[in-house]
Design a protein around this motif. Structure first.
Motif, PDB file in Angstrom:
ATOM      1  N   LEU A 128       0.824  -1.212   0.000  1.00  9.97           N
ATOM      2  CA  LEU A 128       0.000   0.000   0.000  1.00  9.97           C
ATOM      3  C   LEU A 128       0.857   1.259   0.000  1.00  9.97           C
ATOM      4  CD1 LEU A 128      -2.940  -0.812   2.457  1.00  9.97           C
ATOM      5  CD2 LEU A 128      -3.081  -0.432  -0.008  1.00  9.97           C
ATOM      6  N   LEU A 129       1.900   1.267   0.816  1.00 12.02           N
ATOM      7  CA  LEU A 129       2.785   2.430   0.855  1.00 12.02           C
ATOM      8  C   LEU A 129       3.521   2.617  -0.466  1.00 12.02           C
ATOM      9  CD1 LEU A 129       4.245   2.100   4.470  1.00 12.02           C
ATOM     10  CD2 LEU A 129       2.486   3.683   3.650  1.00 12.02           C
ATOM     11  N   PHE A 130       3.836   1.503  -1.132  1.00 13.70           N
ATOM     12  CA  PHE A 130       4.468   1.602  -2.443  1.00 13.70           C
ATOM     13  C   PHE A 130       3.534   2.273  -3.440  1.00 13.70           C
ATOM     14  CE2 PHE A 130       5.030  -0.130  -6.714  1.00 13.70           C
ATOM     15  CZ  PHE A 130       6.351   0.199  -6.965  1.00 13.70           C
ATOM     16  N   TRP A 131       2.281   1.818  -3.495  1.00 14.85           N
ATOM     17  CA  TRP A 131       1.327   2.430  -4.420  1.00 14.85           C
ATOM     18  C   TRP A 131       1.012   3.865  -4.038  1.00 14.85           C
ATOM     19  CZ3 TRP A 131       0.480   0.523  -8.969  1.00 14.85           C
ATOM     20  CH2 TRP A 131       0.604  -0.852  -9.185  1.00 14.85           C
ATOM     21  N   PHE A 132       1.045   4.164  -2.746  1.00 11.41           N
ATOM     22  CA  PHE A 132       0.766   5.528  -2.290  1.00 11.41           C
ATOM     23  C   PHE A 132       1.861   6.485  -2.751  1.00 11.41           C
ATOM     24  CE2 PHE A 132       0.636   8.893   1.002  1.00 11.41           C
ATOM     25  CZ  PHE A 132      -0.694   9.273   0.860  1.00 11.41           C
ATOM     26  N   ASN A 133       3.080   5.977  -2.909  1.00 11.49           N
ATOM     27  CA  ASN A 133       4.204   6.805  -3.338  1.00 11.49           C
ATOM     28  C   ASN A 133       4.597   6.535  -4.792  1.00 11.49           C
ATOM     29  OD1 ASN A 133       5.268   8.204  -0.698  1.00 11.49           O
ATOM     30  ND2 ASN A 133       4.857   6.080  -0.128  1.00 11.49           N
ATOM     31  N   ILE A 134       3.663   6.006  -5.581  1.00 19.22           N
ATOM     32  CA  ILE A 134       3.970   5.683  -6.970  1.00 19.22           C
ATOM     33  C   ILE A 134       4.282   6.932  -7.783  1.00 19.22           C
ATOM     34  CG2 ILE A 134       1.584   5.826  -7.773  1.00 19.22           C
ATOM     35  CD1 ILE A 134       4.209   3.197  -8.821  1.00 19.22           C
ATOM     36  N   GLY A 135       3.781   8.087  -7.330  1.00 22.58           N
ATOM     37  CA  GLY A 135       4.054   9.329  -8.041  1.00 22.58           C
ATOM     38  C   GLY A 135       5.530   9.689  -8.057  1.00 22.58           C
ATOM     39  N   LEU A 149      -4.434  11.427 -10.450  1.00 22.67           N
ATOM     40  CA  LEU A 149      -5.100  10.239 -10.966  1.00 22.67           C
ATOM     41  C   LEU A 149      -5.445   9.241  -9.869  1.00 22.67           C
ATOM     42  CD1 LEU A 149      -6.010   8.644 -13.493  1.00 22.67           C
ATOM     43  CD2 LEU A 149      -3.695   7.666 -13.564  1.00 22.67           C
ATOM     44  N   LEU A 150      -4.544   9.052  -8.915  1.00 16.96           N
ATOM     45  CA  LEU A 150      -4.725   8.038  -7.889  1.00 16.96           C
ATOM     46  C   LEU A 150      -5.087   8.676  -6.554  1.00 16.96           C
ATOM     47  CD1 LEU A 150      -1.702   5.684  -8.726  1.00 16.96           C
ATOM     48  CD2 LEU A 150      -4.074   5.470  -9.474  1.00 16.96           C
ATOM     49  N   SER A 151      -6.345   8.612  -6.200  1.00 19.92           N
ATOM     50  CA  SER A 151      -6.784   9.079  -4.890  1.00 19.92           C
ATOM     51  C   SER A 151      -6.494   8.006  -3.851  1.00 19.92           C
ATOM     52  CB  SER A 151      -8.284   9.374  -4.924  1.00 19.92           C
ATOM     53  OG  SER A 151      -9.011   8.181  -5.152  1.00 19.92           O
ATOM     54  N   PRO A 152      -6.571   8.327  -2.565  1.00 19.08           N
ATOM     55  CA  PRO A 152      -6.338   7.298  -1.540  1.00 19.08           C
ATOM     56  C   PRO A 152      -7.256   6.085  -1.674  1.00 19.08           C
ATOM     57  CG  PRO A 152      -6.226   9.469  -0.551  1.00 19.08           C
ATOM     58  CD  PRO A 152      -6.676   9.675  -1.970  1.00 19.08           C
ATOM     59  N   VAL A 153      -8.521   6.304  -2.028  1.00 17.65           N
ATOM     60  CA  VAL A 153      -9.442   5.175  -2.190  1.00 17.65           C
ATOM     61  C   VAL A 153      -9.024   4.309  -3.373  1.00 17.65           C
ATOM     62  CG1 VAL A 153     -11.823   4.511  -2.650  1.00 17.65           C
ATOM     63  CG2 VAL A 153     -11.343   6.412  -1.099  1.00 17.65           C
ATOM     64  N   THR A 154      -8.627   4.944  -4.469  1.00 15.07           N
ATOM     65  CA  THR A 154      -8.175   4.194  -5.645  1.00 15.07           C
ATOM     66  C   THR A 154      -6.923   3.383  -5.314  1.00 15.07           C
ATOM     67  OG1 THR A 154      -9.045   5.929  -7.083  1.00 15.07           O
ATOM     68  CG2 THR A 154      -7.482   4.384  -8.053  1.00 15.07           C
ATOM     69  N   ILE A 155      -6.005   3.992  -4.588  1.00 13.96           N
ATOM     70  CA  ILE A 155      -4.789   3.286  -4.185  1.00 13.96           C
ATOM     71  C   ILE A 155      -5.134   2.089  -3.299  1.00 13.96           C
ATOM     72  CG2 ILE A 155      -2.696   3.497  -2.797  1.00 13.96           C
ATOM     73  CD1 ILE A 155      -2.527   6.406  -3.782  1.00 13.96           C
ATOM     74  N   ALA A 156      -6.095   2.273  -2.398  1.00 10.05           N
ATOM     75  CA  ALA A 156      -6.506   1.167  -1.528  1.00 10.05           C
ATOM     76  C   ALA A 156      -7.095   0.024  -2.346  1.00 10.05           C
ATOM     77  CB  ALA A 156      -7.529   1.670  -0.509  1.00 10.05           C
ATOM     78  N   ILE A 157      -7.922   0.340  -3.351  1.00  8.70           N
ATOM     79  CA  ILE A 157      -8.522  -0.696  -4.188  1.00  8.70           C
ATOM     80  C   ILE A 157      -7.443  -1.443  -4.965  1.00  8.70           C
ATOM     81  CG2 ILE A 157     -10.018  -1.112  -6.176  1.00  8.70           C
ATOM     82  CD1 ILE A 157     -11.770   1.184  -5.202  1.00  8.70           C
ATOM     83  N   VAL A 230      -3.869   3.962   7.236  1.00 10.69           N
ATOM     84  CA  VAL A 230      -2.532   4.561   7.220  1.00 10.69           C
ATOM     85  C   VAL A 230      -2.358   5.498   6.030  1.00 10.69           C
ATOM     86  CG1 VAL A 230      -1.534   2.588   8.424  1.00 10.69           C
ATOM     87  CG2 VAL A 230      -1.500   2.641   5.926  1.00 10.69           C
ATOM     88  N   ILE A 231      -3.218   5.365   5.002  1.00 12.10           N
ATOM     89  CA  ILE A 231      -3.137   6.274   3.852  1.00 12.10           C
ATOM     90  C   ILE A 231      -4.349   7.203   3.830  1.00 12.10           C
ATOM     91  CG2 ILE A 231      -1.696   4.744   2.459  1.00 12.10           C
ATOM     92  CD1 ILE A 231      -4.174   3.842   0.974  1.00 12.10           C
ATOM     93  N   ALA A 232      -4.948   7.413   5.012  1.00 14.14           N
ATOM     94  CA  ALA A 232      -6.012   8.405   5.211  1.00 14.14           C
ATOM     95  C   ALA A 232      -7.291   8.077   4.453  1.00 14.14           C
ATOM     96  CB  ALA A 232      -5.519   9.799   4.834  1.00 14.14           C
ATOM     97  N   VAL A 233      -7.596   6.797   4.282  1.00 12.85           N
ATOM     98  CA  VAL A 233      -8.899   6.404   3.747  1.00 12.85           C
ATOM     99  C   VAL A 233      -9.854   6.296   4.929  1.00 12.85           C
ATOM    100  CG1 VAL A 233     -10.203   4.613   2.544  1.00 12.85           C
ATOM    101  CG2 VAL A 233      -7.888   5.190   1.796  1.00 12.85           C
ATOM    102  N   GLN A 234     -10.987   6.997   4.867  1.00 14.60           N
ATOM    103  CA  GLN A 234     -11.873   7.100   6.017  1.00 14.60           C
ATOM    104  C   GLN A 234     -12.786   5.880   6.126  1.00 14.60           C
ATOM    105  OE1 GLN A 234     -13.844  10.849   6.539  1.00 14.60           O
ATOM    106  NE2 GLN A 234     -12.049  12.048   5.988  1.00 14.60           N
TER     107      GLN A 234
END
Length: 287
Positions: A128-135, A149-157, A230-234
């Motif tokens: 998850l942290l890898f995808w969160f920092n893919i930018g 393009l990648l919101s926290p919810v999209t990254i979680a999915i 941890v990536i602020a998805v509520q």
């Protein structure tokens, strides 16, 4: 040598044994130790429940106030939605990977094996942290900034789906391998194509082996979605965290999340039971 019947026991000259003889009385085994252990366990359980219910430090009134609050219900809704999406996409991708793994093509087989090996070898939090920092690695994809393009919810999915697909692939593969070879040979003799055999013959029978571990995966995914906080998805956990960061009522808010998780997982367990019974029709496992 003649033997006088006067000296023989009565039973030896009375002919066949009497059918109305009194049967021995069956005495059940006394399990005193088991009953004593059961009483001790029940007493300990009752004491534990009583200590939790009567302990004011749990602040049950606060639990009741926030249990159905709007923020908690929104977080619960997002958790359920995220679980459903991840399971559907994860099993769709996992089924494809399982078919690739069973393919005669060595490229497809090894790609599937490598994917499963890699995704199961790394923790989901790291993924998850890898995808969160893919930018940081790919600032733009097809001219679109990945930050937008990648919101926290999209990254979680994405992260949860790719992770679950690796496990789903092994579950589906194991189910397919559990189908008797004779069933496949019979389908081949009828001229059914590979896709039709898989869809009409193999998968319906494999579901008996797929459903139990798939149900466990579903419950595990429901609880595992809490890691997206941890990536602020509520989700549910993040929603109660926002509340207790403001009110400092940590224990009662964690109890709110715990009770909701227990309620939902219990309902899923009941649903799993009926699904298992449906696919076990006509077998010894149907009950």
């Amino acid at each position: 040598m003649a033997v006088s019947t006067d000296t023989l026991p009565e039973s030896s000259v009375a002919g066949p044994a009497k059918t109305d003889a009194v049967q021995p009385r069956i005495v059940p085994v006394r399990r005193t130790g088991q009953w004593a252990a059961a009483v001790v366990v029940l007493l300990l359980l009752a004491g534990a429940v009583s200590s939790v219910v009567r302990n004011d430090a749990f602040q049950w009134d606060v639990v009741g106030d926030y249990f159905t609050s709007a923020s908690v219900l929104r977080g619960l809704g997002l958790t359920l939605w995220l679980t459903a999406v991840v399971m559907v996409l994860g099993f769709a991708l996992g089924t494809l990977l399982a078919v690739m793994r069973l393919s005669a093509n060595p490229v497809l087989r090894n790609v599937s094996r490598g994917y499963t090996w890699l995704l199961r070898s790394t923790p989901i939090l790291v993924q998850l942290l890898f995808w969160f920092n893919i930018g940081a690695l790919y600032p733009q994809i097809l001219g679109v900034k990945t930050v937008n393009l990648l919101s926290p919810v999209t990254i979680a999915i994405i992260g949860l789906t790719l992770h679950e697909a690796a496990y789903a692939a092994e579950v589906v593969r194991g189910g397919i391998l559990s189908v008797e070879r004779g069933q496949i040979q019979a389908a081949e003799s009828l001229g059914l194509g590979r896709r039709r055999r898989l869809r009409r013959i193999v998968l319906p029978q494999a579901m008996r082996s797929i459903v139990p571990p798939a149900g466990n995966m579903l419950i595990g995914t429901l609880k595992g979605t809490s890691i997206v906080s941890v990536i602020a998805v509520q989700d549910l956990l993040y929603s109660v965290q926002l509340v207790y960061h403001r009110t400092y009522q940590v224990v009662p808010l964690l109890l709110v999340a715990t009770i909701w998780y227990v309620v939902v997982t219990s309902l899923l367990s009941v649903a799993q039971h009926y699904v298992e019974r449906y696919y076990a029709r006509g077998t010894a496992g149907a009950r």
